[in-house]
Write an enzyme that holds these catalytic residues in place. Structure first.
Site, PDB file in Angstrom:
ATOM      1  CB  SER A   1     -16.414  49.664 -64.741  1.00  0.00           C
ATOM      2  OG  SER A   1     -17.034  48.969 -63.677  1.00  0.00           O
TER       3      SER A   1
ATOM      4  CE1 TYR B   1     -20.970  50.848 -66.565  1.00  0.00           C
ATOM      5  CE2 TYR B   1     -20.103  48.903 -65.450  1.00  0.00           C
ATOM      6  CZ  TYR B   1     -20.178  50.273 -65.581  1.00  0.00           C
ATOM      7  OH  TYR B   1     -19.467  51.093 -64.741  1.00  0.00           O
TER       8      TYR B   1
END
Length: 252
Positions: free
Chosen positions: A143, A156
């Site tokens: 990401s 995350y």
């Protein structure tokens, strides 16, 4: 000739979003495709879309945090199609929206298992299958948050940063054996995961897009196109890269 004529591709998290779009594009480029996901209904819908367009695909229900499931996923792919040439390790979770203090052990372990351990498990079984097929290419979903952390996303960000490091290590280990490994770093993209995330953060898609130089969020097809490139012969001299597909977020 289609880019993946005679080849086999595997996509985890292929039931929806970027995974579904990538599976469809693999099939459109001639690949026989394994779609793996824990969501059986939507996974089978992806298969239906591929078959309706004249492609060949199978669905394998897979919990990517389960060593037995991942091993079986790769074994069944090779049993059905005879080889493995490309893999997109895309399954994951945004995790809980907390900081490092408020994050619970259960949430930490769940996010690490889904976002990081699963990528290791997949490569552990995919790479031997690719070596037996003469080589292959892997893309792991990280990401852009690995480079641009956002508040309340500690788990995350940590796991996606780990995916980048794991990708680079695997790329180095197998560069001389015709297996390439790269990471995709999506920016905000219209997927079910982002839609859930905007609800959790009380932000709209427009608000996400307004913060990007291009002024909009991405579409799944824009991510899928890069996965296709990175696992095709068009990128035959590219490995160990973390490729940002983020509307310019990496420039900030």
């Amino acid at each position: 000739m289609p880019l993946f004529e005679g080849k086999v591709a595997l996509v985890t998290g292929g039931a929806t979003g970027i995974g579904r779009e990538t599976a469809l594009r693999y099939a459109a480029q001639g690949a026989r495709v394994t779609v793996a996901d824990i969501n059986e209904d939507e996974g089978r819908n992806t298969i239906g879309m591929i078959e309706a367009a004249g492609g060949e695909a199978i669905f394998i229900r897979t919990d990517v945090t389960s060593p037995a499931d991942v091993e079986a996923m790769v074994a069944r792919t090779v049993e059905r199609f005879g080889r493995l040439d490309a893999a997109f390790n895309n399954a994951g979770t945004p995790g809980g929206f907390t900081n490092v203090v408020d994050c619970t052990m259960a949430e930490w372990e769940r996010t690490v298992a889904l976002n990081l351990t699963s990528v290791w498990l997949c490569m552990k079984h995919e790479i031997p299958a690719m070596l037996a097929s003469g080589g292959g290419a892997i893309v792991n979903t990280a990401s852009e948050a690995a480079n641009h952390p956002a508040p309340h996303m500690a788990t995350y960000v940590a796991t996606k940063s780990g995916v980048v490091g794991l990708t680079r290590s695997a790329a180095l280990d197998f560069a001389g054996q015709n297996v390439r490994v790269n990471a995709l770093l999506p920016g905000p993209t219209v997927t079910p995961m982002l839609l859930r995330g905007t609800q959790g953060l009380d932000r709209s898609l427009e608000a996400f897009g307004a913060g990007l130089p291009m002024g909009r969020v991405g579409q799944p097809r824009e991510q899928a196109d890069v996965v296709i490139f990175l696992t095709s012969e068009m990128s035959s001299f590219v490995t160990g890269m973390a490729v940002s597909v983020d509307g310019g977020l990496n420039l900030r």
